[in-house]
Each structure stands twice: as C-alpha cells, then as structure tokens.
Design an enzyme around this catalytic site. Structure first.
Site, PDB file in Angstrom:
ATOM      1  CE1 TYR B 435     -29.830 -59.080 -32.557  1.00 11.69           C
ATOM      2  CE2 TYR B 435     -29.396 -60.632 -30.798  1.00 11.69           C
ATOM      3  CZ  TYR B 435     -29.163 -60.191 -32.071  1.00 11.69           C
ATOM      4  OH  TYR B 435     -28.279 -60.866 -32.850  1.00 11.69           O
ATOM      5  CD  GLU B 436     -27.739 -54.587 -29.642  1.00 15.28           C
ATOM      6  OE1 GLU B 436     -27.263 -55.541 -29.014  1.00 15.28           O
ATOM      7  OE2 GLU B 436     -27.561 -53.388 -29.315  1.00 15.28           O
ATOM      8  N   GLY B 437     -32.922 -52.884 -29.493  1.00 16.57           N
ATOM      9  CA  GLY B 437     -34.038 -51.985 -29.766  1.00 16.57           C
ATOM     10  C   GLY B 437     -34.897 -52.581 -30.864  1.00 16.57           C
ATOM     11  CD  GLN B 442     -33.260 -49.564 -33.860  1.00 15.19           C
ATOM     12  OE1 GLN B 442     -32.633 -48.577 -34.244  1.00 15.19           O
ATOM     13  NE2 GLN B 442     -32.959 -50.210 -32.758  1.00 15.19           N
TER      14      GLN B 442
END
Lengths: 585, 585
Positions: B435-437, B442
């Site tokens: 999650y969060e990319g 990233q």
C-alpha cells in the site's frame, strides 16, 4: 479467477524429453510391467482433473472454516471428508505404494508430479494423504511382515491414515531429549506413554483409524526406538477393536494450513509395536523423513505453480497504466503484463518453478533407480538421493515462499485480501521451510553429511556428470555452459576448503550451510533451465519450445547471479557470524 | 516472552552522535525554541513506556478479535478505544503537528523514532494515528485558513481522525481513471458521490468523527481535485452536526493488520470542501503520500525491530543441540544462539534494522531541514526528501518482511503458531510493501523521477557527500571505505547509462527500477553501518560500541554483496524481461 490447471505439457515434457522416463522404466523390471508413457500420461490427465475439480474447490473454505477440536474430536472443514473418500477410492493414496499390499506401484518420478498438482490445489488436504503414503513407506521398509499385512492395505486404500510423531516440547530439532516411554510387554508389544506436539494429521475425521509412528525410549535406554501405535486397536481379523489410549490434547492455531490438523497427542499406556530394531528408531524414521522431505519440497513447488497461474492470469486481465513508450493497441490503459516490473516478477516465478519441477522429477527418478535397480546404478542413485533430498526440501520451499510472495505482489492491494486467495498460498507454504527439519537443518545435513561426509566425492561426481551433459548440448551457447560449469567449479573448491577445515573450524559448517545450499541450488537450476531449453528443440508445440528459450535466458541473466552472492558468503568463513558475544544480541 | 522494549540507546545515539540533532535543531529557529536533546530524550523515554505498557498489550488480541462491521458500524477490538483515548490525551497524535493549531511542533527526526516504537508495539493501532497525522499535514499545507482552524485542532488532539480516499476498483496504481464526482454548490462547497475501496481507517469507533481527504473529479473535467469530507458535518461553532452521506459499504478480511479497518466507503452527495486548487488534487495528496510513505517505511522498520527482539530473546532461552565443537559450558544442550545459522539470521536482522533506523532518522532530518531552513540548505534537503522517500518506503518495508520471516524461522515450529506472536509480524508487515504505492511503483518513482528526472544530478551530489564523509572516518578501514565508494561509483555509471537510454529504450526504467533501488539501498546501508561504527567510538557504553563494530563487520562481509547481485541485474538491460510474448506466460 480461472481454476487451477495442472501444467500437463511441462510435466509430460520432463518425463518424455528431459529425463527419459520410457527407457528408465523399461530398464527396471519392477517398473517395466507397471508403466509406460501412455499409462503415465493417462494418470497425469486423470490427476489433473482430480486436482482441479475435486481438491481445489475445498481449498478456500478450508482456510476460512479451519479444522476444529470439539469434545475431544477433530473435525475437518466441510467437504474434506467426502473429498478424501473420493480421492482414496481413486487409488491415489497408494499411487506409489507396494503392489504386494495393495499399492499401485507407480514410479516416484510420476508420483512427484501428481503430488505437485495436489499441493497446487490445496496444501492442507494433500498433507493428509502425503503423510499416509510416507508412513506406509516406512512400515513397508522396516516393519515385520505381520504388521505390513495388517496395516498397509488399509493405508494404501485410504481407509486409514498415517502420522509421524517425533517432536516433544523440549525436543524439536534435537530429538535426543525425547521423554516418551515404551514399556515392553510379555506378548512382544509395548505400552507407550508420553506427549507429542506438532503432529500433522494426528487426528481428524477423514478416516476411521490413524496409524501413528511414534518415537519413544525403552526403559534404561537413551536410544530411540520407533513404534507403530494405532489410534484404535486392530483385531487379528483386521476389524477395529477398542480405543488405544491415544487422545488429542489440543490443536494448534496457525498462520496457515488451517484445514490441516496440527495436534498435541497424548499416549497413556497405548499399545504399540516395534518397527525396525530397538534403539534404531531414528534410522527407520529417516526413511519416512526422506520421503516426506521431498514431498514437502513439492509442497513449496506446488504452491509456487498455483500462485504463478493466478498471478499470470491476473496480469493479463488487470488493466492499469499504459506501457512504457505508449500502448501497443492505442488503449488508454494496458494489461499490467506490459510493465517490466510485473514481467520481472512473473518470469522469476516461472523460471524457478520450471527448474524446481525438473529438480523434483530428477530426484523422484533417483528414488526409483535406488529402489528398483542393481549394482552401480543403484549405488549412484542412492548417493544422489542422499545428496538431493535436503536440497529438494530446502530449496524448493525457500523458492516456494519467494514465488508466492512475488505472485501476491502482482495483485497489488487485492493480494492482501483473503478472498483473492493468493495470500493463502503465502501462509500455507511458509510452514514448509520449517517443518520436517527446518531449512537450516537441511542445509547442515547437506553440507555436513552429504557433501563433506564423503570428502566431497558424491558432489564431485554429480557435478562431473552435469558438466559432461552440458558439453553435449547443441542449442546452448558456450557462454551459458561456462556460466554453469565455472560456478560449479567454484563451489567444489569451496566445498573442498570447508572439508579440509571442518575439524579445526567446527563452526564453519553450521555458519556456511544455508549459503552453500543456496549457491548449489541456484547453479543447479541454471543447469536445469538450459537442459529444458536444449531438450525443447523440436517439440511439436513451437511456442512451448520458444517459452523454454525465453525462460532460460531470463534465468541465466537475472536469477543465476544470485549464486554468486551465496558463493561470496561461503567464501568468507565464519568470523563475522561467530565473533559477537551472545549478550550483545 | 519479554515485552517490547524500545531500543532507546540506539535511538539516542543516532540523534546525538550520528546525525547531530543538537546543532541541527539549534540552527533552525522554529526548532530551537521547541526542542533540545534533554527534551528529546524525555519524550523518547515517555514514548517507550507508552509503546510497551499501553500499545503492545492490545496487539495480539487485536489480531484474534479483528475489527468487525456490524449494523453499518465498524467496531475495533477490545481495548483499542481506551488506548486511543489515552494515547491522544498524551498529545502523541499531534507530536509533529503545527503548533499554531494545537500540534506539539516536534521535529520529524524525533517523530520517526516514536513512530517506530509504536509500529513495533502494534501495527494496526499505529496506522490510525499515523493516517490522522498525515491528513493533518496535508490540510495544514494546502487547505484554507478556515478549514485549518475548523479541523486541525481536533485532528491533533486525537478527538477526530483522518483518512486518505484514493483507490477505486478500476483505479489503483493508476489514479487517472477515478470516477468519484464532485458537484460545485453555490456556497462554495461540493457534493461528492462515488465509491472508494481499501480505505484504511475509513471508519471505526475510536473517534467521534473521521475526516476524509477524497480524490474526485469536477463535472466535465479529467483533472483530479482533493476534497475534505467529514463523516459528520461540523457546524460553524465547531460542534458536530448531522451525518454527511458517508457510509461504510463493507470491510475487507485481510492477511494481517486485522485490527485496522480497511473500508469500502460510499459517498452519496456528501458535502466536501476543496483542498488546494481545482484539478491539482494529486499534488496536494502527494504531500500526504510522501509523509505516509516514510511512515509506512517505518512500519516495516518497527516490525523488524519488534521481531528481532522476540527472536533474540528466544534464541538465548531455547535450548536445543550442542554448539559445534562441543558445549562451552559442558551442557548436553546449549541455547540455540550458539549455532552459526541462528546467529547468521539474527545478525542479518540486526544489521539491516540498525541501518534502517539510520535511514529513517536521516530522512526525518531532511524533512525538518526542508521545512524549517532557508536557501541552499532548504533546497538540498528538499531534493534529498524526494530522493529518499521512495527508498525509505520500499527498502525499509522489503527488509521488514525479510527480517520478520527470518525472525520467524528462528522460532522453528513455534514460529508458525499464532499464539507465539511472531507470525503476526510477518502478516502485518506484508501489506507495507503493497500500500501507499507498491514497492515497484516506489522504485519507478525513484529511478524514473528522482534519479533520472534531473539527469542524475541529485544522486550524484548525494553520493559525493557520502564519499566525503567516508573519507574522514578514522576508525574504518580503507578496504571498507572502498567497498562502499566503488559500488556507488558503479551505480552512478549505471544511472547515467539508463538516463542516456531512457528515451530510446522506454521499458528500461520500469524493468530495472526495483533492482536499481535495491542496489542503492544495500550500498547505503553499508555506509550507515560504517557511520555508526565510526561514531560509536568513545561511546560511554563500551559494549554498545563493540556491538556496532561487530554488526558493521557482519554487514560489510555478509549483506553488502547483495548489492552486487542487484547491480548485475541493472547492468543487463531489459531484453530478458521484455522479450517473451504475453501469451507465453
């Protein structure tokens, strides 16, 4: 999500084109009459239906519903009992079992492929039958004729199941400290008392009896003996008698494998029968352990294959983002399989899974040759079984976890949701690196016993044979051949160095073992990748042959260099590992 | 099992001896009056008690009981509500928040250490406060004064919580395709309608209101705007009004993080307020995302540290087998920490976790400098924040999974049992790579935007600065210095090569990104290991200084070579990855 579909083309290719099953079987009298390629293909075909239509459908609910322990009874999730019955009726439990006692006598080389399918379909379910087959193998190898006649037919038929009872709370990797006792009785039997933990399939409702193989000590002996202890006593006429002082204390709640019963087993003067000789129980148990170690390796392999199929399907369907450099179709979003990083993950899984299957079949072939051949062939195969068993167990399961984690990553956020099913593979396969001897223990067995135990003789001849095979490849570049043989040479040099220093540096083997096994595994997989690329030339399905070329190229470029990291590790000795005092941890 | 104990000595060492917090803070006017080393130490000390005595005790039950969705309400496990209240009352939610609106204004350099403790104690609990702090950060940076005054004080006080609503079923990594709509109203507000999935902390019973930051599109616009949407409307006097058309459709059942609510959120003409400019929502959201990305990196770090402590304790207590070469104490069995393979695993975890903490504090320091400095210092720090944010998120979480899996392996069979608690770390931290990319995203951000986006200028100056620091080390061998600087040189060469070919080989960045980031991360950790060894010289606790030497030696010998594998990968281009047609997968 598409249902699991066994990779039949790959499997047949390995038997027919890569490992020459036809000739192998024809040259073994016991096999020649049992099996040929047509039979094998028919069995694989039928097994693929069983795995897809019978076993996989119970997998997800098994994880949700879990096995339960109610009023002293262990209840499996819905559908397990019926599925086990159908599976047994098909003869699958006794597929590779001794024909004299009702087994089908099929070669292990074929059995490993069926095992893989079943593990891909459902880890938990397959353990029950796998442990039963392992117990039968041990009984067949070491028990008296009387015990064999009494127990084997019902194990092969699936009417009864088997379990292996080794671990106690204070005795896990180190079995010397077990406390379970066996009191000799006048009739030649023993009364077993004690507690065992982590007993897979220790009890359940799939079969009417569970046959335990229990490690225990005789009075005044530090030696360990092996006993056959039925949950329910078996009368002389083969009918079931009274219960036998075998009870389930509790079941474990685990990270995964939730439909497989992991039991605390209590023995209270339970009647048992010696298997093998007094104080030689570990030797007998290792017959089963070796079988199980390969089977557990295949748990890792099956999980990797199942996860690969899910991830590849998802990557071809899920639309997100545009290909670098623009969509080939002009779409505003492409299937994510266009993205390099997604392909990198899928190709990593595919390449290690294909090579892992080759390792599995090759090891299965050695088991067959060790059992059914004579003379030099038998002797060599026996050595190779010893060499490759810890590698199959550890390397297949370590790569199994890698593969399932990468497959989960392909799914993005959906991969973390239980309903999707991919995260179950991660949880289920994680245990395979731990049980049946942790992968650290496997590596120490490999480096300490199998490699340096005979002063590197077996490994040296194994590598020489590979180098000879490699030299004959006509469709593989010299650079690729060298990439394998030079690394094997490096590894042999290191093995000889460790062998020379094993007495003066006693910590060296323990500290280097995992990296040594990993280095060997990654080089060996490189060889298998090239072997499959070579043998796929001229395959009737051209795209299959192409795929094997692409996968081999990927492996050689992108995965093989991992071997160098592990070689670098092993080359450096144990200073950095052993120096820090324990209280600084 | 001992309770979690924050590594206070390591934390203080990083602030005081490694990253010169005292001078850093004195040179920033906004910080100089808020914090000095005594204050920081007092805060760390208090935070360690909170994490140990308040947060960790709810962790295991949270996993068992899970968050539930009953009658449209989301209910957290027992103890979460009371713990959140006490945690909020201590001012911890607003620790690094804006003092003008009730935050404590502490530096991020300190905040990351508190975050780490809380994640070590309980992943699920800490997410609620972390997302709230992130939402407040975004509001503080982009919202109107009116919105700030109305919402920030109650977010910092923990009375309300925050959530980030981005993902929709068809729009995950690729947000262009979101369908949630925002209709402008005459009073300047908007009516928001649509559905969001995977909303962490989307609803729960910890706070009386949840403030959502929602991405949506204006009519006839393909641009994306950001809206503040409270679950319950807030009256002009700050009191709570009527409910706001924000409902929970369902919650997800996940692999881990089971006490954290992952919600499907439905918006039905919910009243929202624009944050930032129209069609510039992603830019605003990235303020929060960057903050969260570091925080999620710290989730991986905290999990690794928590798992390390458990495994190290277990290895010192569990007795099994005798040391190679015989027991030093003459015992028949030794604690397993005598075994090389167990030490190898523990030292791997320890070395990557220590270095990870250095990365976390250094990145926190850059965030502080970017916010509170001026001129060149600010400009450089801003670039470093950009460079290091994707690395912190991806590398800390990838190493977090490695660490928790190794720690689990130390436990043998007990590691697979839920009651032991170590497997929960594996399951909880697994999501942090997604999650969060995803970590793939990233890596593409790192290589595609941060490294090649300015033609390798920032990376080049970052590496030059490290080389200069390295040259000044007095207690590090030249060989170790070279081991770092030569690898960085290699990496820069590769970065420049990729930069030159990025237009002609459009797939190169996507296909190389993960290995490039990993190569960078493993070299950077080597530098941090040496930095800590250097700065620990003369530490008042000699055994602490010794430990840092041992750990650095282990890292340089045994972990750093992983960088070479990843460098080898990136050097080979994308052929092997991109060539195979999709239908052959």
């Amino acid at each position: 999500m598409n249902p699991y579909q066994a990779p039949l083309k790959d499997m047949q290719f390995l038997l027919e084109n890569v490992f020459d099953a036809t000739n192998t079987w024809q040259n073994m009298p016991a096999m020649a009459e049992m099996v040929d390629m047509d039979t094998a293909v028919a069995i694989l075909d039928e097994a693929s239906k069983i795995s897809r239509d019978l076993i996989q459908p119970i997998n997800r609910n098994g994880d949700e519903q879990e096995v339960r322990h109610i009023d002293g009874k262990v209840i499996t999730p819905d559908g397990f009992k019926e599925t086990y019955q159908q599976f047994s009726e098909g003869g699958w439990v006794g597929l590779c079992g001794e024909p004299d006692f009702g087994g089908m006598g099929m070669p292990k080389m074929l059995g490993v492929l069926v095992d893989e399918m079943n593990y891909s379909a459902c880890n938990s379910f397959t353990l029950y039958s796998s442990l039963t087959a392992g117990a039968a193998l041990c009984i067949n190898a070491h028990a008296t004729e009387e015990l064999k006649e009494k127990y084997l037919p019902n194990l092969y038929s699936g009417q009864w199941s088997g379990a292996m009872d080794m671990t106690e709370p204070q005795a896990g990797s180190d079995l010397r400290n077990i406390r379970t006792k066996a009191e000799p009785q006048e009739d030649g039997s023993y009364l077993i008392s004690g507690s065992k933990i982590f007993i897979t399939g220790g009890d359940h409702d799939l079969t009417e009896n569970v046959i335990h193989l229990v490690l225990a000590k005789l009075p005044n002996s530090s030696g360990i003996s092996l006993f056959l202890v039925p949950k329910i006593n078996v009368n002389d006429d083969g009918s079931l008698g009274d219960s036998n002082g075998v009870t389930v204390g509790s079941i474990e709640h685990k990270m995964g494998l939730k439909a497989s019963a992991t039991c605390v087993m209590n023995y209270d003067n339970a009647k048992g029968f010696l298997v093998g000789r007094v104080d030689r129980g570990l030797v007998c148990m290792f017959t089963m352990m070796n079988y199980e170690r390969l089977a557990i390796g295949i748990q890792g392999l099956g999980s990797a294959q199942g996860a690969y199929q899910m991830a590849a399907d998802y990557a071809k369907e899920r639309v997100q983002g545009v290909a670098a450099g623009g969509s080939a179709t002009g779409a505003t979003a492409d299937p994510i399989i266009v993205h390099g990083d997604v392909r990198r993950m899928l190709l990593t899984i595919k390449s290690i899974t294909d090579a892992g299957r080759a390792l599995s079949v090759f090891t299965g072939k050695q088991l067959d040759l060790a059992k059914h051949s004579e003379g030099d062939v038998k002797a060599k195969a026996t050595k190779y079984v010893g060499l490759l068993t810890p590698v199959s167990k550890a390397f297949l399961t370590d790569r199994g976890l890698d593969a399932t984690i990468m497959a989960q990553q392909v799914f993005g956020g959906h991969g973390y949701i239980r309903e999707t099913g991919i995260e179950q593979f991660v949880r289920d396969t994680r245990i395979a690196q731990i049980y049946e001897g942790t992968n650290g223990i496997q590596a120490i067995d490999f480096l300490g016993r199998k490699v340096t135990g005979d002063n590197v003789a077996t490994l040296t001849s194994f590598v020489a044979e590979i180098n000879q095979e490699l030299a004959g490849f006509e469709h593989v570049s010299d650079a690729d051949k060298k990439a394998i043989s030079l690394r094997f040479d490096n590894l042999l040099t290191i093995a000889n160095h460790i062998n020379e220093h094993k007495l003066t540096q006693p910590a060296l083997i323990n500290a280097s073992a995992v990296d040594f096994l990993d280095a060997f595994g990654f080089i060996l997989y490189g060889y298998y990748s090239l072997l499959m690329a070579e043998r796929s030339q001229g395959h009737e399905d051209q795209s299959f042959a192409q795929q094997k070329q692409f996968v081999a190229k990927f492996y050689m470029d992108k995965v093989l260099p991992k071997a160098d990291f592990h070689i670098a590790q092993v080359s450096q000795g144990d200073d950095a590992i052993m120096a820090m005092p324990a209280d600084l941890f």
